[in-house]
Design an enzyme around this catalytic site. Structure first.
Site, PDB file in Angstrom:
ATOM      1  N   GLU A 167       0.795  -1.233   0.000  1.00  0.00           N
ATOM      2  CA  GLU A 167       0.000   0.000   0.000  1.00  0.00           C
ATOM      3  C   GLU A 167       0.826   1.282   0.000  1.00  0.00           C
ATOM      4  O   GLU A 167       0.843   2.032   0.994  1.00  0.00           O
ATOM      5  CB  GLU A 167      -0.975  -0.006   1.190  1.00  0.00           C
ATOM      6  N   GLU A 352      -5.851  -8.333   0.253  1.00  0.00           N
ATOM      7  CA  GLU A 352      -6.519  -7.987   1.518  1.00  0.00           C
ATOM      8  C   GLU A 352      -7.960  -7.613   1.240  1.00  0.00           C
ATOM      9  O   GLU A 352      -8.244  -6.832   0.321  1.00  0.00           O
ATOM     10  CB  GLU A 352      -5.874  -6.767   2.208  1.00  0.00           C
TER      11      GLU A 352
HETATM   12  C1  FCB Z   1      -4.746  -2.065   5.250  1.00  0.00           C
HETATM   13  C2  FCB Z   1      -3.395  -2.487   5.811  1.00  0.00           C
HETATM   14  C3  FCB Z   1      -3.480  -3.541   6.876  1.00  0.00           C
HETATM   15  C4  FCB Z   1      -4.673  -3.347   7.786  1.00  0.00           C
HETATM   16  C5  FCB Z   1      -5.934  -3.169   6.977  1.00  0.00           C
HETATM   17  C6  FCB Z   1      -7.187  -3.028   7.796  1.00  0.00           C
HETATM   18  O1  FCB Z   1      -4.667  -0.749   4.808  1.00  0.00           O
HETATM   19  O2  FCB Z   1      -2.584  -2.973   4.786  1.00  0.00           O
HETATM   20  O3  FCB Z   1      -2.263  -3.540   7.568  1.00  0.00           O
HETATM   21  O4  FCB Z   1      -4.437  -2.294   8.638  1.00  0.00           O
HETATM   22  O5  FCB Z   1      -5.814  -2.052   6.152  1.00  0.00           O
END
Ligand code: FCB
Length: 441
Positions: A167, A352
């Site tokens: 990210e 994610e």
């Molecule tokens: C993302 C992050 C992860 C976690 C999630 C909820 O932005 O990569 O570490 O905090 O959000």
């Protein structure tokens, strides 16, 4: 869950994700200090001034945590390696205890039939390098390339996939413009530099990975489905600016070697001189792209404020404990947009996706029906994107464990496994059991 393995291509991977600082416990194993340790010490930065010194004590309980993944029938595990643990001063002397730990961890995954998905950097900028400006320092790509080489030489022979950075928008914009994450700056010059340097570091790391003969390398970007909150050209332009800053800057830097005009209009005056010369290295080919997706962004123009002259507003959809709207269609649209406009058939992983809820243990169990629906809907959205031609190869739930949710401390619970931070007891939630059933366990 209303999906099953057989709804997906045979080699599609299901997994769960975590990150080093959020679970390991930085007090263990002679790790160096990182910028989150000091950020958390300043009043107002982190709820309860909590930090990652113990987190989930995963450094001690890693074997049991890997057992949980295996017992759920997961195919893969996305984990990260802490820069400050491996190189306590950021450069120079290596902490051999750290390399031994990651070595055992990767072997532990293989012994359990889990494919290791390694993320090299998930936000632990070593304090010694933060002192030198961290992501704003023009040498940061060299420092990161050196860390990449050290960690890859130790575990690269056994990992299934490598991502350079998690990210970059959060690394750069959330942390240097909005001030919400370490180092907590609100400075446009620092932001522009960090936004460029983080991609330059990705490019330099890709060069090292290729030189080391590493296969299956990519990067993990976070995407938000950005829409205007109201009709009218000004609001549409505000949403387009947010889309350019958050989604397109990193994506177009990597896939096209250019930055979007709507973001350059504010950032270009603050970029380092000669930035254009770095774009070829930034856009070296990758083998796969990781997509982190949680929600959409609704934007309004804010004409009386400085660039980017916009503000996010809450929407009408049901929300999670984070206050984020549940919007699975945004995941489908994001994945479809990627293949249509940017990457064609390049493999994509949803690296994610998940939700936080105020989960409580009652009678030894944690009932989290909202999470079960959330996962079902987002897995379905992923399936829809495959149907319309995106080469999605896997889905990772965030997160295996409740953990240190950065500026929110331990309050927000994202796990399919509940963690009691007093006793470190792990309690698989109903969503964990349902996920396991969907995977044929
Ligand atoms: C993302 C992050 C992860 C976690 C999630 C909820 O932005 O990569 O570490 O905090 O959000």
């Amino acid at each position: 869950m209303d999906f099953k393995r057989s709804d997906f291509p045979e080699d599609f991977l299901f997994g769960a994700a975590t990150a080093a600082y959020q679970i390991e416990g930085s007090a263990h194993g002679a790790a160096g200090s990182c910028h989150w340790d000091s950020f958390a010490r300043v009043p107002g930065n982190v709820i309860g001034a909590e930090d990652g010194r113990r987190a989930c004590d995963h450094y001690l309980y890693w074997a049991a945590d890997l057992d949980l993944l295996r017992a759920a029938g997961m195919d893969a595990y996305r984990f990260s390696t802490s820069w400050a643990r491996v190189l306590p001063e950021g450069r120079g002397p290596v902490n051999t205890e750290a390399l031994d730990f990651y070595d055992r961890l990767v072997d532990g995954m293989l012994e359990r039939g889990l494919r290791p998905f390694h993320t090299i950097y998930h936000w632990e900028m070593p304090s010694a390098l933060a002192d030198l400006g961290g992501w704003t320092n023009p040498d940061v790509h060299n420092w990161f390339a050196d860390f990449t080489q050290v960690i890859t030489r130790r575990i690269g022979d056994r990992v299934h996939a490598t991502a350079t950075i998690n990210e970059p928008w959060c690394v750069a914009y959330l942390s240097h413009f909005l001030g919400h994450h370490a180092p907590g700056l609100r400075d446009i010059r620092a932001t522009a530099r960090a936004m460029h340097h983080v991609l330059k570091a990705h490019g330099a790391a890709m060069e090292v990975l290729r030189a080391e003969g590493q296969e299956n390398c990519g990067i993990v970007l976070n995407f938000e489905a950005d829409e205007p909150a109201e009709d009218g050209p000004d609001h549409a332009a505000a949403a387009a600016r947010q889309d350019a800053i958050m989604n397109r800057w990193f994506l177009e830097g990597i896939t096209r070697g250019s930055y979007p005009e709507e973001a350059l209009e504010g950032l270009e005056p603050h970029l380092p001189a000669g930035w254009q010369d770095d774009m070829a290295a930034i856009s070296r080919p990758i083998d796969w792209l990781g997509v982190n997706y949680y929600t959409r962004g609704l934007m309004l123009a804010a004409p009386d404020t400085a660039w980017p002259a916009m503000e996010p507003v809450p929407g009408p959809l049901p929300r999670t404990q984070m206050g984020w709207e549940v919007y699975p269609k945004g995941l489908e649209d994001t994945l479809t947009r990627l293949s249509r406009d940017y990457i064609g058939a390049l493999p994509v992983y949803v690296t994610e996706n998940g939700m936080a809820w105020d989960d409580r243990v009652t009678g030894g169990a944690v009932h989290d029906p909202a999470r079960i629906s959330f996962i079902s809907e987002h897995v379905r959205a992923t399936r829809n994107a495959i149907d319309t031609g995106t080469n999605v190869r896997g889905f990772f739930y965030w997160s295996l464990l409740d953990n240190y949710e950065w500026a929110f401390g331990y309050e927000k619970r994202f796990g399919i496994v509940h963690v009691d931070y007093e006793t470190m007891t792990r309690t698989p939630k109903t969503s964990y059991h349902e996920f396991a059933k969907a995977l044929g366990q």
